[in-house]
Motif scaffolding. Structure first.
Motif, PDB file in Angstrom:
ATOM      1  N   THR A 189      -3.898  -6.623  -4.275  1.00  0.00           N
ATOM      2  CA  THR A 189      -4.893  -6.948  -3.073  1.00  0.00           C
ATOM      3  C   THR A 189      -4.905  -6.061  -2.578  1.00  0.00           C
ATOM      4  N   ILE A 190      -6.152  -5.268  -1.958  1.00  0.00           N
ATOM      5  CA  ILE A 190      -6.605  -4.282  -1.388  1.00  0.00           C
ATOM      6  C   ILE A 190      -7.521  -4.806  -1.190  1.00  0.00           C
ATOM      7  N   THR A 207     -13.166  -6.600 -10.147  1.00  0.00           N
ATOM      8  CA  THR A 207     -11.731  -7.419 -10.598  1.00  0.00           C
ATOM      9  C   THR A 207     -11.952  -7.911 -11.471  1.00  0.00           C
ATOM     10  N   GLU A 208     -13.072  -8.017 -11.999  1.00  0.00           N
ATOM     11  CA  GLU A 208     -12.455  -9.015 -13.277  1.00  0.00           C
ATOM     12  C   GLU A 208     -12.297  -8.200 -14.604  1.00  0.00           C
ATOM     13  N   THR A 266      -6.970  -5.946  -9.871  1.00  0.00           N
ATOM     14  CA  THR A 266      -7.084  -5.793  -8.356  1.00  0.00           C
ATOM     15  C   THR A 266      -7.967  -5.948  -7.955  1.00  0.00           C
ATOM     16  N   LYS A 267      -7.405  -7.026  -7.267  1.00  0.00           N
ATOM     17  CA  LYS A 267      -7.885  -8.517  -5.823  1.00  0.00           C
ATOM     18  C   LYS A 267      -8.995  -6.972  -4.506  1.00  0.00           C
ATOM     19  N   PRO A 303      -3.351   3.341  -2.932  1.00  0.00           N
ATOM     20  CA  PRO A 303      -4.267   4.395  -2.694  1.00  0.00           C
ATOM     21  C   PRO A 303      -4.979   4.916  -4.068  1.00  0.00           C
ATOM     22  N   ASP A 304      -4.608   4.954  -5.698  1.00  0.00           N
ATOM     23  CA  ASP A 304      -5.164   4.748  -6.372  1.00  0.00           C
ATOM     24  C   ASP A 304      -6.037   3.960  -7.039  1.00  0.00           C
ATOM     25  N   ASP A 305      -5.914   2.597  -6.614  1.00  0.00           N
ATOM     26  CA  ASP A 305      -6.591   1.468  -6.832  1.00  0.00           C
ATOM     27  C   ASP A 305      -7.714   1.341  -5.721  1.00  0.00           C
ATOM     28  N   ALA A 306      -7.419   1.901  -4.330  1.00  0.00           N
ATOM     29  CA  ALA A 306      -8.183   1.790  -3.733  1.00  0.00           C
ATOM     30  C   ALA A 306      -9.346   3.522  -4.225  1.00  0.00           C
TER      31      ALA A 306
END
Lengths: 448, 323
Positions: free
Chosen positions: A38-39, A61-62, A66-67, A332-335
């Motif tokens: 979750t970010i 997210t889909e 990543t939520k 950080p990567d997902d962000a």
């Protein structure tokens, strides 16, 4: 309940409250469990923007699993809340960043350098407005240079265009202004005078040529007259030049000499904004963020270049708001993925553009958008011209803070009221602005 | 409370213990144990507010004092600069102006108190529907300050505003209240008085009603007219309420922010409506000068403390000794 049980219960309640208060400081980014990421994303905006962004994020997210926890605030609370979050060591993973705050956020180690992540994502940066991308580049000394590291991507660029009430001009039998040739100042004032009338004959005016706000509209006038706020490397305040003074004087004269604006002592646009929407104003600025509201009005309007005061050519500003990643983010990567998604994903962009809150970030999408059949306003191309060709950064966009710039507005009212000449005032305020700019430069050096 | 509590507290008077000598030896340890548990509980309860105070009051104050000695942006590390911020304050004309404005707004306090005393006297009479009136005057007190500020902002609008509409019935051309250096402060004062009226009236009403009727009757018998009775009996009797209201209003007034921020988001024309707290917030969060802003808040805090102490000192001769 016995006394002792009561005591125990009460103490438990007290302890619980304390524990809760203690906890709420540090939660937020540790909510993520294994595999279930979750970010947090903090931004600002009205209900329209919130809905558009939530739709775009749901798709994200889909696609990625990543939520995203969304924190949204009103525009005027945003800076306070973000800074409180930073001070409390509880920075959201992804958040909006203003151009003028970028340097201090980078210097304080709050923003992450996302150059690598953006490169790895394969986003074609040349398909995003160059000005927008460069706004968030910073090499430690100069912001906005093409070779600086990326500390964010543009959420959007905001070309501040000029519009006119087509219905009103047609009713008055005035030929419509050309969409490519800017009006000269004299032409503009002449049309404004024709439009400023008492329509129902009750002795008071009920229609005006224009109604501008000094804080947002003076830039165009100064630049088109060849003046500017600072020299090129933002070290010297140049508001005390004749070009600048002439532009400011002409601004004040619209009210005091030409008498083509409503309300003598009004600095806030509230009145003229309402009047424009009520169809009582001929010429008024139009930003992309206004379009969803203006399209519902009872009259037709369209975009034209800003009238020019001198021979500097038409000019206006191009704002931008960026999206950055926290340097302390645990993901950080997902962000960074969310940043590139919001800034550059065609589908996300379509959601945001359909909500009429911004122009497309992607140049190829924007070109299709501008030539869309039945588009309103018809001359959408003007927005793109500003973004691509002639829009300029706000004077304080690339300085360390905007206090020096805001100083100009603080005591400007007597000029607008015609009680002081522009020249006199500017001579007075220049040294004060210079002192503040010097301080900001010193702060930047210290921080960097 | 004390009486019911003795039911399960151990008897302490020697007389009672002597009356039942047999269980004494055994229960002494129990008593000790009981006491120990009680002490622990007592300590827990005492600790809760103490910890709260340390955590949420003393620590922030200490932190603020330190922060005011640094050039902190509110974001990154703090750099110690000594008294530099305080020295800068001396020559900061905006700070002086904000300070002046803040204390200028306090002109509204005595006006508000006078009006609410009059109102309380009126509502104290047996007029029909006085409960409804009391409620009506109290409504602004419980309304959100932000909502009120927005409503008044519209009312003060130079062209469409209710205030100028009403004035125009009398042939008066009202100014653009919030855009004018001369009218913006009075406009905000009027609003603040209106907002606070209900609260002061309520307290005055309670105080007036607690004036013993016998005193008033006695004075009436001695031939004192209504004004004399008010002046010599009611007014002195409500003095503690006046004192309380003055002190709390001055403290609240020194922190005036929301009205200013909503009605004049730029601090008014030529900084003429900016209050100290408004300036602090602007410096801290808009210009990221948290250290400097903190120094201002410390100065404001000290000023309020000094003023409050002076008020208590002046009030000393008015207080009644209670034996």
């Amino acid at each position: 309940m016995t006394r002792r049980k009561l005591l125990a219960a009460a103490a438990f309640a007290v302890a619980g409250t304390l524990a809760l208060t203690a906890c709420s400081g540090g939660s937020g980014d540790d909510a993520a469990g294994d595999g279930d990421k979750t970010i947090t994303f903090m931004f600002r905006g009205g209900p329209d923007e919130k809905a558009a962004y939530e739709a775009a994020i749901a798709k994200f997210t889909e696609d990625t699993g990543t939520k995203v926890k969304v924190i949204v605030t009103d525009a005027d609370q945003y800076a306070t809340k973000l800074q409180a979050a930073v001070a409390g060591n509880n920075v959201p993973d992804v958040f909006y960043i203003e151009q003028a705050s970028l340097q201090s956020y980078v210097a304080s180690g709050v923003l992450l350098d996302i150059t690598d992540q953006v490169e790895a994502s394969g986003v074609d940066l040349s398909n995003i407005w160059e000005y927008g991308v460069n706004s968030y580049r910073f090499d430690g000394e100069v912001q906005g240079t093409p070779d600086g590291a990326l500390y964010g991507l543009p959420k959007d660029v905001g070309p501040f265009s000029f519009g006119y009430n087509k219905t009103m001009l047609e009713a008055a039998g005035i030929p419509l202004p050309d969409k490519d040739t800017p009006l000269t100042w004299d032409e503009f004032v002449a049309i404004c005078k024709q439009l400023t009338v008492d329509k129902n004959g009750d002795g008071t005016l009920d229609q005006w040529g224009t109604g501008l706000n000094v804080q947002w509209n003076l830039q165009s006038m100064v630049w088109s007259n060849g003046g500017d706020w600072t020299n090129e490397d933002h070290t010297e305040v140049t508001v005390d030049t004749p070009e600048f003074a002439e532009a400011l004087q002409k601004f004040a004269d619209l009210t005091n000499v030409e008498k083509v604006t409503p309300s003598t002592s009004d600095a806030a646009t509230l009145d003229t904004y309402q009047r424009w929407m009520a169809g009582e104003i001929g010429f008024f600025p139009v930003g992309p963020w206004d379009v969803s509201v203006y399209n519902d009005l009872d009259f037709d309007y369209d975009l034209i270049p800003w009238p020019t005061v001198g021979d500097g050519g038409t000019a206006t500003w191009l704002g931008s708001l960026g999206i950055g990643v926290s340097a302390t983010s645990k993901h950080p990567d997902d962000a960074a993925k969310l940043v590139t998604y919001l800034s550059a994903d065609p589908e996300a962009q379509q959601t945001l553009v359909d909500a009429n809150i911004q122009i497309p970030n992607l140049i190829d999408v924007a070109e299709g958008w501008a030539t869309e059949e039945g588009a309103e306003p018809a001359n959408r191309q003007e927005f793109l011209d500003i973004a691509q060709d002639y829009g300029r950064a706000m004077p304080a966009a690339f300085t360390y803070g905007a206090e020096w710039y805001d100083e100009l507005w603080t005591n400007i009212q007597p000029v607008l009221d015609g009680k002081q000449t522009a020249e006199e005032y500017l001579a007075e305020v220049q040294p004060k602005m210079q002192t503040l700019l010097d301080e900001s430069i010193a702060n930047a050096e210290q921080a960097g | 409370m004390a009486r019911t509590a003795t039911v399960d507290t151990p008897p302490e008077a020697p007389g009672t213990t002597a009356a039942s000598p047999a269980p004494v030896a055994r229960s002494k340890r129990d008593i000790m144990r009981l006491h120990r548990t009680e002490h622990r509980w007592a300590a827990t309860f005492v600790a809760a507010p103490v910890v709260g105070y340390l955590l949420f009051t003393l620590y922030p104050i200490g932190f603020a004092v330190y922060a005011s000695l640094t050039s902190w942006t509110g974001l990154g590390p703090m750099r110690f600069v000594g008294l530099e911020n305080y020295v800068d304050l001396l020559s900061d004309e905006y700070f002086h102006k904000a300070l002046f404005n803040t204390f200028f707004y306090m002109i509204g306090i005595p006006i508000g108190l006078f009006l609410s005393l009059l109102l309380a006297l009126a509502l104290n009479r047996k007029i029909p529907g006085r409960t409804a009136f009391r409620t009506i005057y109290y409504v602004p007190v419980i309304s959100s300050l932000a909502a009120i500020a927005i409503v008044w902002q519209f009312a003060y609008n130079g062209d469409f505003g209710l205030v100028n509409q009403v004035l125009s019935w009398f042939g008066v051309q009202g100014p653009d209240w919030l855009q004018n250096t001369a009218t913006v402060k009075p406009a905000i004062i009027i609003m603040a008085i209106w907002k606070g009226l209900g609260y002061s009236t309520l307290l005055y009403l309670a105080a007036i009603q607690s004036v013993p009727a016998s005193l008033l009757e006695a004075a009436a018998l001695d031939g004192a007219n209504a004004f004399q009775r008010f002046r010599s009996i009611v007014l002195p009797m409500v003095r503690p309420v006046t004192f309380f209201l003055v002190v709390t209003n001055v403290i609240a007034g020194s922190q005036i922010f929301t009205e200013i921020n909503i009605m004049t988001p730029t601090g008014g024309p030529e900084f003429s409506s900016a209050s100290v707290v408004w300036y602090i917030v602007r410096k801290a969060f808009k210009y990221q000068q948290m250290g400097y802003a903190t120094a201002m808040s410390i100065v404001l805090g000290i000023l309020v403390l000094v003023i409050t102490l002076i008020q208590f000192r002046l009030n000393r001769r008015n207080s009644f000794a209670i034996d």
